[in-house]
Design a protein around this motif. Structure first.
Motif, PDB file in Angstrom:
ATOM      1  N   TYR A  22       0.855  -1.188   0.000  1.00  0.00           N
ATOM      2  CA  TYR A  22       0.000   0.000   0.000  1.00  0.00           C
ATOM      3  C   TYR A  22       0.891   1.238   0.000  1.00  0.00           C
ATOM      4  O   TYR A  22       0.988   1.956   0.993  1.00  0.00           O
ATOM      5  N   ASP A  23       1.555   1.449  -1.128  1.00  0.00           N
ATOM      6  CA  ASP A  23       2.564   2.516  -1.197  1.00  0.00           C
ATOM      7  C   ASP A  23       2.237   3.562  -2.252  1.00  0.00           C
ATOM      8  O   ASP A  23       3.122   4.311  -2.664  1.00  0.00           O
ATOM      9  N   LEU A  24       0.989   3.647  -2.683  1.00  0.00           N
ATOM     10  CA  LEU A  24       0.579   4.642  -3.663  1.00  0.00           C
ATOM     11  C   LEU A  24      -0.085   5.806  -2.950  1.00  0.00           C
ATOM     12  O   LEU A  24      -0.887   5.612  -2.038  1.00  0.00           O
ATOM     13  N   ARG A  25       0.259   7.010  -3.364  1.00  0.00           N
ATOM     14  CA  ARG A  25      -0.235   8.206  -2.680  1.00  0.00           C
ATOM     15  C   ARG A  25      -1.036   9.086  -3.625  1.00  0.00           C
ATOM     16  O   ARG A  25      -0.674   9.269  -4.791  1.00  0.00           O
ATOM     17  N   ASP A  26      -2.144   9.610  -3.109  1.00  0.00           N
ATOM     18  CA  ASP A  26      -2.884  10.691  -3.763  1.00  0.00           C
ATOM     19  C   ASP A  26      -2.182  11.980  -3.359  1.00  0.00           C
ATOM     20  O   ASP A  26      -2.374  12.482  -2.257  1.00  0.00           O
ATOM     21  N   TRP A  27      -1.359  12.511  -4.246  1.00  0.00           N
ATOM     22  CA  TRP A  27      -0.505  13.642  -3.888  1.00  0.00           C
ATOM     23  C   TRP A  27      -1.290  14.937  -3.726  1.00  0.00           C
ATOM     24  O   TRP A  27      -0.879  15.812  -2.976  1.00  0.00           O
ATOM     25  N   ARG A  28      -2.416  15.056  -4.392  1.00  0.00           N
ATOM     26  CA  ARG A  28      -3.207  16.280  -4.246  1.00  0.00           C
ATOM     27  C   ARG A  28      -3.838  16.361  -2.865  1.00  0.00           C
ATOM     28  O   ARG A  28      -3.879  17.421  -2.236  1.00  0.00           O
ATOM     29  N   ASN A  29      -4.332  15.215  -2.359  1.00  0.00           N
ATOM     30  CA  ASN A  29      -5.015  15.199  -1.067  1.00  0.00           C
ATOM     31  C   ASN A  29      -4.153  14.619   0.054  1.00  0.00           C
ATOM     32  O   ASN A  29      -4.617  14.514   1.192  1.00  0.00           O
ATOM     33  N   ASN A  30      -2.915  14.221  -0.272  1.00  0.00           N
ATOM     34  CA  ASN A  30      -1.963  13.731   0.719  1.00  0.00           C
ATOM     35  C   ASN A  30      -2.511  12.527   1.487  1.00  0.00           C
ATOM     36  O   ASN A  30      -2.461  12.471   2.717  1.00  0.00           O
ATOM     37  N   LEU A  31      -3.012  11.532   0.730  1.00  0.00           N
ATOM     38  CA  LEU A  31      -3.582  10.326   1.318  1.00  0.00           C
ATOM     39  C   LEU A  31      -3.077   9.102   0.564  1.00  0.00           C
ATOM     40  O   LEU A  31      -2.795   9.168  -0.634  1.00  0.00           O
ATOM     41  N   HIS A  32      -2.983   7.958   1.267  1.00  0.00           N
ATOM     42  CA  HIS A  32      -2.759   6.699   0.572  1.00  0.00           C
ATOM     43  C   HIS A  32      -3.992   6.387  -0.276  1.00  0.00           C
ATOM     44  O   HIS A  32      -5.114   6.606   0.162  1.00  0.00           O
ATOM     45  N   ARG A  33      -3.773   5.850  -1.473  1.00  0.00           N
ATOM     46  CA  ARG A  33      -4.918   5.695  -2.369  1.00  0.00           C
ATOM     47  C   ARG A  33      -5.061   4.312  -2.989  1.00  0.00           C
ATOM     48  O   ARG A  33      -5.988   4.076  -3.748  1.00  0.00           O
ATOM     49  N   GLY A  34      -4.174   3.386  -2.739  1.00  0.00           N
ATOM     50  CA  GLY A  34      -4.362   2.086  -3.371  1.00  0.00           C
ATOM     51  C   GLY A  34      -3.185   1.166  -3.166  1.00  0.00           C
ATOM     52  O   GLY A  34      -2.208   1.500  -2.498  1.00  0.00           O
ATOM     53  N   SER A  35      -3.295  -0.020  -3.741  1.00  0.00           N
ATOM     54  CA  SER A  35      -2.277  -1.048  -3.564  1.00  0.00           C
ATOM     55  C   SER A  35      -1.826  -1.588  -4.915  1.00  0.00           C
ATOM     56  O   SER A  35      -2.439  -1.332  -5.951  1.00  0.00           O
ATOM     57  N   ARG A  36      -0.742  -2.347  -4.885  1.00  0.00           N
ATOM     58  CA  ARG A  36      -0.235  -3.054  -6.056  1.00  0.00           C
ATOM     59  C   ARG A  36       0.479  -4.299  -5.563  1.00  0.00           C
ATOM     60  O   ARG A  36       0.547  -4.550  -4.351  1.00  0.00           O
ATOM     61  N   ARG A  37       1.023  -5.095  -6.464  1.00  0.00           N
ATOM     62  CA  ARG A  37       1.670  -6.336  -6.090  1.00  0.00           C
ATOM     63  C   ARG A  37       3.185  -6.230  -6.204  1.00  0.00           C
ATOM     64  O   ARG A  37       3.712  -5.591  -7.115  1.00  0.00           O
ATOM     65  N   LEU A  38       3.893  -6.833  -5.257  1.00  0.00           N
ATOM     66  CA  LEU A  38       5.349  -6.951  -5.297  1.00  0.00           C
ATOM     67  C   LEU A  38       5.740  -8.378  -4.933  1.00  0.00           C
ATOM     68  O   LEU A  38       5.023  -9.057  -4.174  1.00  0.00           O
ATOM     69  N   MET A  39       6.878  -8.811  -5.471  1.00  0.00           N
ATOM     70  CA  MET A  39       7.441 -10.106  -5.113  1.00  0.00           C
ATOM     71  C   MET A  39       8.501  -9.881  -4.035  1.00  0.00           C
ATOM     72  O   MET A  39       9.293  -8.934  -4.111  1.00  0.00           O
ATOM     73  N   PHE A  40       8.519 -10.763  -3.045  1.00  0.00           N
ATOM     74  CA  PHE A  40       9.487 -10.683  -1.953  1.00  0.00           C
ATOM     75  C   PHE A  40      10.270 -11.990  -1.874  1.00  0.00           C
ATOM     76  O   PHE A  40       9.733 -13.069  -2.118  1.00  0.00           O
ATOM     77  N   GLY A  41      11.556 -11.876  -1.549  1.00  0.00           N
ATOM     78  CA  GLY A  41      12.377 -13.073  -1.435  1.00  0.00           C
ATOM     79  C   GLY A  41      13.802 -12.715  -1.084  1.00  0.00           C
ATOM     80  O   GLY A  41      14.062 -11.667  -0.483  1.00  0.00           O
ATOM     81  N   PHE A  42      14.721 -13.584  -1.464  1.00  0.00           N
ATOM     82  CA  PHE A  42      16.133 -13.399  -1.166  1.00  0.00           C
ATOM     83  C   PHE A  42      16.940 -13.513  -2.457  1.00  0.00           C
ATOM     84  O   PHE A  42      16.572 -14.268  -3.364  1.00  0.00           O
ATOM     85  N   LEU A  43      18.013 -12.742  -2.551  1.00  0.00           N
ATOM     86  CA  LEU A  43      18.848 -12.719  -3.737  1.00  0.00           C
ATOM     87  C   LEU A  43      20.213 -13.321  -3.463  1.00  0.00           C
ATOM     88  O   LEU A  43      20.739 -13.221  -2.340  1.00  0.00           O
ATOM     89  N   GLU A  44      20.784 -13.936  -4.507  1.00  0.00           N
ATOM     90  CA  GLU A  44      22.179 -14.337  -4.478  1.00  0.00           C
ATOM     91  C   GLU A  44      22.969 -13.268  -5.230  1.00  0.00           C
ATOM     92  O   GLU A  44      22.811 -13.117  -6.437  1.00  0.00           O
ATOM     93  N   VAL A  45      23.773 -12.531  -4.494  1.00  0.00           N
ATOM     94  CA  VAL A  45      24.516 -11.406  -5.072  1.00  0.00           C
ATOM     95  C   VAL A  45      25.919 -11.862  -5.414  1.00  0.00           C
ATOM     96  O   VAL A  45      26.602 -12.503  -4.601  1.00  0.00           O
ATOM     97  N   LEU A  46      26.382 -11.530  -6.639  1.00  0.00           N
ATOM     98  CA  LEU A  46      27.720 -11.912  -7.067  1.00  0.00           C
ATOM     99  C   LEU A  46      28.761 -11.215  -6.193  1.00  0.00           C
ATOM    100  O   LEU A  46      28.566 -10.064  -5.770  1.00  0.00           O
ATOM    101  N   PRO A  47      29.898 -11.877  -5.904  1.00  0.00           N
ATOM    102  CA  PRO A  47      30.936 -11.241  -5.105  1.00  0.00           C
ATOM    103  C   PRO A  47      31.489 -10.003  -5.804  1.00  0.00           C
ATOM    104  O   PRO A  47      31.514  -9.954  -7.033  1.00  0.00           O
TER     105      PRO A  47
END
Length: 239
Positions: free
Chosen positions: A214-239
């Protein structure tokens, strides 16, 4: 894919979760509204540029990882509204008088819990869709190198400890960029986690789980306004 790499490193950060009464939470990862506000501030935009900031928010795509896991921190503070100079009239953060209604809230102690993330380092890979619209990635890069105003990470007290822009980068997608970019130097007293927690757009690969944010903002009225989808997990980062 052309993108910008950002490094979020600060003693305190706050990623603007949904406000509930006097509790100001922080999300686990930086969100679209935080990044849009950060970039708008670097560009020199203000509250009158709500429409432009909203368009920028809609165009952002990003992935983020924690190079150093932050510690949760809660700032608890109170205000005694019964003090003589606070009776009847309060002041908003924009310097305007605010009349209070009756009842106990008019003159009793006001409490607030503000949540922060302390001593963490995050890396963000960020790009834009619909490149025909301004601002361009070039303009965002210039603004982060030479910001129009001091930048902060969520709240004005959350000042970065280092320049935010890491570099311009090319990769197949945002998730791959975070797997290829070396981890930040944690410095004394901080440690790189054994597993690298991250989030990325669901179309860029599977992870531990997919969820609404829930990270979308109505900037005119300064309110949160909706949701979207994200994937969460762990990464293998190259050295």
């Amino acid at each position: 894919m052309d993108m910008l790499l950002l490094r979020l490193d600060a003693p305190l950060m706050s990623f603007g979760g949904v406000l509930v009464d006097q509790i100001n939470p922080t999300d686990r990862f930086p969100g679209k509204s935080l990044l849009a506000g950060l970039l708008a501030n670097a560009l020199g935009w203000d509250h009158r540029d709500a429409q432009r900031t909203a368009r920028l928010q809609d165009r952002l795509r990003y992935a983020a990882r924690w190079d150093v896991e932050p510690l949760p921190f809660v700032d608890y503070h109170t205000v005694d509204l019964g003090q003589e100079h606070l009776v009847d009239t309060g002041w908003t953060t924009r310097g305007k008088a605010e009349k209070r209604a009756g009842g106990s809230a008019k003159k009793e102690t006001h409490q607030r819990w503000r949540h922060y993330l302390a001593n963490g380092i995050a890396t963000v890979a960020l790009t834009l869709i619909d490149i025909s619209q301004p601002p361009s990635l070039d303009e965002l890069e210039f603004a982060l190198r030479r910001p129009a105003r001091p930048l902060f990470l969520g709240r004005k007290t959350c000042l970065p400890a280092a320049p935010i822009l890491l570099k311009r980068y090319q990769a197949e997608n945002l998730r791959e960029a975070l797997c290829r970019i070396p981890m930040a130097d944690p410095g004394p007293g901080r440690h790189t986690p054994a597993r690298i927690p991250a989030c990325w757009p669901p179309e860029e690969g599977s992870g531990a789980y997919e969820d609404d944010v829930y990270d979308l903002r109505d900037w005119r009225n300064n309110l949160h306004r909706g949701s979207r989808r994200l994937m969460f997990g762990f990464l293998e980062v190259l050295p």
